[in-house]
Design an enzyme around this catalytic site. Structure first.
Site, PDB file in Angstrom:
ATOM      1  N   ASN A   1       0.871  -1.181   0.000  1.00 16.32           N
ATOM      2  CA  ASN A   1       0.000   0.000   0.000  1.00 16.32           C
ATOM      3  C   ASN A   1       0.905   1.226   0.000  1.00 16.32           C
ATOM      4  OD1 ASN A   1      -1.796   2.045   0.523  1.00 16.32           O
ATOM      5  ND2 ASN A   1      -2.279   1.394   2.615  1.00 16.32           N
ATOM      6  N   TRP A   2       1.022   1.844  -1.179  1.00 14.32           N
ATOM      7  CA  TRP A   2       1.937   2.996  -1.300  1.00 14.32           C
ATOM      8  C   TRP A   2       1.392   4.250  -0.630  1.00 14.32           C
ATOM      9  CZ3 TRP A   2       4.126   3.298  -7.016  1.00 14.32           C
ATOM     10  CH2 TRP A   2       4.778   2.093  -7.330  1.00 14.32           C
ATOM     11  N   LYS A   3       0.110   4.246  -0.311  1.00 16.18           N
ATOM     12  CA  LYS A   3      -0.554   5.441   0.243  1.00 16.18           C
ATOM     13  C   LYS A   3      -0.331   6.636  -0.689  1.00 16.18           C
ATOM     14  CE  LYS A   3       0.094   3.438   4.747  1.00 16.18           C
ATOM     15  NZ  LYS A   3       0.009   3.598   6.177  1.00 16.18           N
TER      16      LYS A   3
ATOM     17  N   HIS B   1      -9.458   0.794   5.202  1.00 14.28           N
ATOM     18  CA  HIS B   1      -8.168   1.055   5.856  1.00 14.28           C
ATOM     19  C   HIS B   1      -8.393   2.026   7.022  1.00 14.28           C
ATOM     20  CE1 HIS B   1      -4.080   2.465   6.531  1.00 14.28           C
ATOM     21  NE2 HIS B   1      -3.676   1.368   5.904  1.00 14.28           N
TER      22      HIS B   1
ATOM     23  N   GLU C   1      -6.852   4.536   7.981  1.00 14.55           N
ATOM     24  CA  GLU C   1      -6.715   5.961   7.631  1.00 14.55           C
ATOM     25  C   GLU C   1      -7.990   6.473   6.967  1.00 14.55           C
ATOM     26  OE1 GLU C   1      -3.001   5.533   5.508  1.00 14.55           O
ATOM     27  OE2 GLU C   1      -2.048   5.004   7.402  1.00 14.55           O
TER      28      GLU C   1
ATOM     29  N   GLU D   1      -5.118  -5.225  10.710  1.00 13.13           N
ATOM     30  CA  GLU D   1      -4.102  -4.192  10.905  1.00 13.13           C
ATOM     31  C   GLU D   1      -4.373  -3.472  12.224  1.00 13.13           C
ATOM     32  OE1 GLU D   1      -2.312  -2.930   6.910  1.00 13.13           O
ATOM     33  OE2 GLU D   1      -4.096  -1.721   7.199  1.00 13.13           O
TER      34      GLU D   1
ATOM     35  N   GLY E   1       2.521   2.202  10.775  1.00 11.18           N
ATOM     36  CA  GLY E   1       3.434   3.322  10.607  1.00 11.18           C
ATOM     37  C   GLY E   1       4.119   3.753  11.891  1.00 11.18           C
TER      38      GLY E   1
ATOM     39  N   SER F   1       3.650  -2.132  10.458  1.00 12.91           N
ATOM     40  CA  SER F   1       5.106  -2.115  10.668  1.00 12.91           C
ATOM     41  C   SER F   1       5.766  -3.451  10.334  1.00 12.91           C
ATOM     42  CB  SER F   1       5.447  -1.661  12.083  1.00 12.91           C
ATOM     43  OG  SER F   1       4.993  -0.333  12.281  1.00 12.91           O
TER      44      SER F   1
HETATM   45  C1  PEP Z   1      -0.746   0.078   6.187  1.00 14.02           C
HETATM   46  O1  PEP Z   1      -0.955   1.282   6.218  1.00 14.02           O
HETATM   47  O2  PEP Z   1      -1.546  -0.685   5.622  1.00 14.02           O
HETATM   48  C2  PEP Z   1       0.462  -0.416   6.852  1.00 14.02           C
HETATM   49  C3  PEP Z   1       0.506  -1.677   7.192  1.00 14.02           C
HETATM   50  O3  PEP Z   1       1.451   0.503   7.073  1.00 14.02           O
HETATM   51  P1  PEP Z   1       2.916   0.218   7.709  1.00 14.02           P
HETATM   52  O4  PEP Z   1       3.426  -1.044   7.088  1.00 14.02           O
HETATM   53  O5  PEP Z   1       3.716   1.415   7.313  1.00 14.02           O
HETATM   54  O6  PEP Z   1       2.724   0.091   9.171  1.00 14.02           O
END
Ligand code: PEP
Length: 252
Positions: A9-11, A98, A100, A170, A176, A216
Site C-alpha cells: 500500500n503505497w498510500k 483502511h 486511515e 491491521e 506506521g 510495521s
Molecule cells: C498500512 O498502512 O496498511 C500499513 C501496514 O502501514 P505500515 O506497514 O507502514 O505500518
C-alpha cells in the site's frame, strides 16, 4: 490451498518518475525469484499510477490494486472513482476500510460494506481492513471491535462471495509506528477472525479466505509473522516504498 499474498500500500507517496523507478526495480527483482504458485504479489499505488503499474503486470502472480473506490455505482459524485472504472482499466483488487480512511474520511462499516459490494459486482477482489486502536486493545476490546468490523462489513455476503474477499488485520497502533504486533498477537487475532468466518460460513469456506497481517511489517520481522498458521501474508505500508524492503518481505 489459500493464497499467500503480499500487498504493498503505497498510500499518497511517489511522483510519476519515482513510481516508474520503483515498479522497474520490483519487476527486475521479481523476475529473479522463484515464488511458490500460491503466492500473489500486489501493488496498490495512487490512482494516477494504476495504469503504469498495470502495464508492468504481465505476470499471473503480480496484481494491481487501488487504495480506494466509491460506494456508489456512477453519477454526480465529483472526485470519486467507481469499481466499474477500475474494472474497465483491468485493475484486479482494491483496499477498503483502511484505518486511515476510517479515521480521516469517516469510512463506516456500512460504507465499507457498500464498497465491498461494488467491488464484487465488478469482479474486483476487496482487501478489507480491520483492526483496533490502542485504547481498545488496552481495554481488551480488540476482539469486539474486529468482530463488528467483520460482521457489519462482510457478513451480508453469500458464502460464494465471501470467498472472493481478502481480509487484512491491521492493529492501528502498529500502522506506521514501528511497533509490530507480536507473532502471538497476530496469530491470536487471525485465528479469532477465522473462527468467526467458520461459525458463519463453515470451516471449508473459512479455510479458503486469506487473512493478511499489516502494521510495521518489515524484512526483519516478516518471517516470524508469516510462520503462523492463520497468517497468510501481509499488507505492507512503509516498507513497500523501497523495492529491496518489499522484496525482502515477499521472499520471507
Ligand atoms: C498500512 O498502512 O496498511 C500499513 C501496514 O502501514 P505500515 O506497514 O507502514 O505500518
Amino acid at each position: 490451498m489459500r493464497k499467500h499474498i503480499i500487498a504493498g500500500n503505497w498510500k499518497m507517496n511517489k511522483n510519476f518518475s519515482e513510481a516508474d523507478d520503483l515498479l522497474n526495480d520490483l519487476m527486475e527483482q521479481l523476475e529473479n525469484v522463484k515464488l511458490p504458485r500460491e503466492t500473489q504479489v500486489i501493488v496498490c499505488p495512487p490512482f494516477p499510477f494504476l495504469e503504469m503499474a498495470s502495464d508492468y503486470a504481465n505476470d499471473s502472480y503480480f496484481l494491481v490494486g487501488a487504495q480506494n473506490v466509491s460506494d456508489k455505482e456512477s453519477g454526480a459524485y465529483t472526485g470519486e472513482v467507481s469499481a466499474e472504472m477500475l474494472a474497465s482499466c483491468e485493475i484486479d483488487c482494491c483496499i477498503v476500510g483502511h484505518s486511515e480512511r476510517r479515521s480521516y474520511y469517516g469510512e463506516t462499516n456500512a460504507i465499507v460494506a457498500a464498497k465491498v459490494d461494488q467491488l464484487l459486482k465488478h469482479d474486483l477482489m476487496p482487501i478489507m481492513c480491520c483492526g483496533e486502536v490502542l485504547a481498545e486493545r488496552e481495554a481488551n476490546r480488540q476482539f469486539d471491535v474486529v468482530k463488528s468490523q467483520i460482521e457489519e462489513g462482510l457478513f451480508h455476503l453469500s458464502a460464494d462471495d465471501i470467498k472472493r474477499v481478502v481480509i487484512a488485520y491491521e492493529p492501528v497502533w502498529a500502522i506506521g509506528t514501528g511497533r509490530t504486533a507480536t507473532p502471538e498477537q497476530a496469530q491470536e487475532m487471525h485465528h479469532y477472525i477465522r473462527t468467526l468466518l467458520a461459525e458463519k460460513y463453515g470451516s471449508a469456506v473459512a479455510d479458503e479466505i486469506s487473512i493478511l497481517y499489516g502494521g510495521s511489517c518489515k524484512p526483519s520481522n516478516a518471517k516470524e509473522l508469516f510462520a503462523n498458521p492463520d497468517v497468510d501474508g501481509g499488507l505492507i505500508g512503509g516498507a513497500s516504498l523501497k523495492a529491496d524492503d518489499f522484496m525482502g518481505i515477499v521472499t520471507a
